[in-house]
Design a protein around this motif. Structure first.
Motif, PDB file in Angstrom:
ATOM      1  N   THR A  48      18.867  84.129  41.520  1.00  0.00           N
ATOM      2  CA  THR A  48      17.836  84.895  40.810  1.00  0.00           C
ATOM      3  C   THR A  48      16.532  84.110  40.709  1.00  0.00           C
ATOM      4  O   THR A  48      15.454  84.626  41.018  1.00  0.00           O
ATOM      5  N   THR A  49      16.612  82.849  40.304  1.00  0.00           N
ATOM      6  CA  THR A  49      15.407  82.031  40.126  1.00  0.00           C
ATOM      7  C   THR A  49      14.734  81.727  41.459  1.00  0.00           C
ATOM      8  O   THR A  49      13.509  81.807  41.579  1.00  0.00           O
ATOM      9  N   VAL A  50      15.519  81.398  42.464  1.00  0.00           N
ATOM     10  CA  VAL A  50      14.946  81.132  43.785  1.00  0.00           C
ATOM     11  C   VAL A  50      14.265  82.386  44.319  1.00  0.00           C
ATOM     12  O   VAL A  50      13.162  82.333  44.860  1.00  0.00           O
ATOM     13  N   GLY A  51      14.890  83.542  44.141  1.00  0.00           N
ATOM     14  CA  GLY A  51      14.291  84.786  44.610  1.00  0.00           C
ATOM     15  C   GLY A  51      13.013  85.137  43.894  1.00  0.00           C
ATOM     16  O   GLY A  51      12.036  85.578  44.503  1.00  0.00           O
ATOM     17  N   LYS A  55      11.960  78.522  43.022  1.00  0.00           N
ATOM     18  CA  LYS A  55      12.209  77.299  42.258  1.00  0.00           C
ATOM     19  C   LYS A  55      13.721  77.122  42.151  1.00  0.00           C
ATOM     20  O   LYS A  55      14.424  78.021  41.711  1.00  0.00           O
ATOM     21  N   LEU A  56      14.219  75.946  42.558  1.00  0.00           N
ATOM     22  CA  LEU A  56      15.637  75.639  42.447  1.00  0.00           C
ATOM     23  C   LEU A  56      15.837  74.641  41.316  1.00  0.00           C
ATOM     24  O   LEU A  56      15.416  73.491  41.414  1.00  0.00           O
ATOM     25  N   ILE A  57      16.447  75.098  40.242  1.00  0.00           N
ATOM     26  CA  ILE A  57      16.788  74.221  39.117  1.00  0.00           C
ATOM     27  C   ILE A  57      18.193  73.711  39.402  1.00  0.00           C
ATOM     28  O   ILE A  57      19.155  74.480  39.399  1.00  0.00           O
ATOM     29  N   ASP A  60      23.796  69.486  37.314  1.00  0.00           N
ATOM     30  CA  ASP A  60      24.072  68.043  37.269  1.00  0.00           C
ATOM     31  C   ASP A  60      24.824  67.600  38.520  1.00  0.00           C
ATOM     32  O   ASP A  60      24.540  66.543  39.079  1.00  0.00           O
ATOM     33  N   SER A  61      25.758  68.401  38.964  1.00  0.00           N
ATOM     34  CA  SER A  61      26.532  68.076  40.167  1.00  0.00           C
ATOM     35  C   SER A  61      25.631  68.016  41.404  1.00  0.00           C
ATOM     36  O   SER A  61      25.749  67.110  42.232  1.00  0.00           O
ATOM     37  N   GLN A  62      24.741  68.971  41.534  1.00  0.00           N
ATOM     38  CA  GLN A  62      23.816  68.986  42.667  1.00  0.00           C
ATOM     39  C   GLN A  62      22.870  67.787  42.615  1.00  0.00           C
ATOM     40  O   GLN A  62      22.578  67.179  43.642  1.00  0.00           O
ATOM     41  N   ARG A  63      22.440  67.420  41.420  1.00  0.00           N
ATOM     42  CA  ARG A  63      21.566  66.249  41.275  1.00  0.00           C
ATOM     43  C   ARG A  63      22.290  64.974  41.696  1.00  0.00           C
ATOM     44  O   ARG A  63      21.715  64.104  42.355  1.00  0.00           O
ATOM     45  N   ARG A  64      23.561  64.853  41.316  1.00  0.00           N
ATOM     46  CA  ARG A  64      24.336  63.678  41.724  1.00  0.00           C
ATOM     47  C   ARG A  64      24.471  63.622  43.244  1.00  0.00           C
ATOM     48  O   ARG A  64      24.370  62.547  43.844  1.00  0.00           O
ATOM     49  N   THR A  65      24.680  64.761  43.857  1.00  0.00           N
ATOM     50  CA  THR A  65      24.776  64.802  45.322  1.00  0.00           C
ATOM     51  C   THR A  65      23.482  64.302  45.947  1.00  0.00           C
ATOM     52  O   THR A  65      23.503  63.484  46.864  1.00  0.00           O
ATOM     53  N   ARG A  75      15.033  67.256  39.313  1.00  0.00           N
ATOM     54  CA  ARG A  75      15.622  68.301  38.450  1.00  0.00           C
ATOM     55  C   ARG A  75      15.322  69.684  39.014  1.00  0.00           C
ATOM     56  O   ARG A  75      16.117  70.587  38.914  1.00  0.00           O
ATOM     57  N   ILE A  76      14.128  69.805  39.593  1.00  0.00           N
ATOM     58  CA  ILE A  76      13.671  71.079  40.140  1.00  0.00           C
ATOM     59  C   ILE A  76      13.094  70.813  41.529  1.00  0.00           C
ATOM     60  O   ILE A  76      12.385  69.838  41.732  1.00  0.00           O
ATOM     61  N   LEU A  77      13.390  71.712  42.451  1.00  0.00           N
ATOM     62  CA  LEU A  77      12.847  71.614  43.801  1.00  0.00           C
ATOM     63  C   LEU A  77      12.136  72.913  44.158  1.00  0.00           C
ATOM     64  O   LEU A  77      12.615  74.002  43.841  1.00  0.00           O
TER      65      LEU A  77
END
Length: 192
Positions: A48-51, A55-57, A60-65, A75-77
């Motif tokens: 929803t947010t990317v669409g 903005k990709l928020i 925590d798991s994705q940030r660790r990756t 935090r945001i891309l």
């Protein structure tokens, strides 16, 4: 020399070679084969947010990756859609490549820590519009009707471009409407 250039085979070869010498666009297939990247699945909220805002928020798991590849965990891309970049040099590190996934280019992520926010912040400027996976239009993250968007496109002045960012897999009826509108105003930029 003129005699050589007038030979029919020379013209044929020049026309054949032309696409090879142009430096336009970004080739996803080539990049996936030749550049280090990871593919991240998106949650329904992230879709929803990317669409809406590109903005990709990150979770925590994705940030660790991503911390395995960069010193500063983002935090945001900012996210670009596939048809957006005009060239391969100034593109985001994150592309929306399927409704439920993004592709993140590792080298670009590392090199572009400071500028990554630009790719979603620019969506707040006048003339920038996004479309989500369901074909809903947005301006600066706020919903917009097709009629409002069409009026904006048709009212745009010479030299003031309208930029529409499409989803990787959008509804066909919406895409058809965009194609038709695009023929009415040369200042309307989108790649279909």
């Amino acid at each position: 020399m003129t005699k050589f250039l007038s030979h029919p085979w020379v013209l044929f070869l020049l026309l054949l070679a032309q696409p090879m010498v142009r430096a336009d666009g970004f080739n996803l297939d080539w990049a996936r084969e030749n550049q280090a990247h990871i593919v991240m699945k998106l949650s329904p909220e992230q879709i929803t947010t990317v669409g809406r805002e590109r903005k990709l928020i990150l979770t925590d798991s994705q940030r660790r990756t991503l911390s395995k590849f960069t010193k500063k965990e983002p935090r945001i891309l900012g996210v670009e859609s596939i048809g957006e970049p005009d060239c391969g040099c100034c593109i985001s590190s994150v592309f929306w490549t399927a409704t439920n996934e993004v592709t993140i280019w590792i080298e670009r992520l590392v090199d572009d820590e400071e500028r990554n926010n630009w790719y979603y912040e620019v969506r707040h400027k006048a003339g920038y519009y996004t479309v989500d996976a369901e074909g809903q239009l947005y301006a600066a993250g706020k919903h917009l009707s097709w009629e409002q968007f069409e009026r904006s496109v048709l009212a745009s002045e010479d030299g003031k471009y309208i930029h529409l960012s499409l989803p990787p897999e959008g509804p066909e009826d919406f895409t058809a409407r965009v194609k038709q509108l695009k023929t009415k105003n040369p200042y309307f930029r989108t790649k279909l």
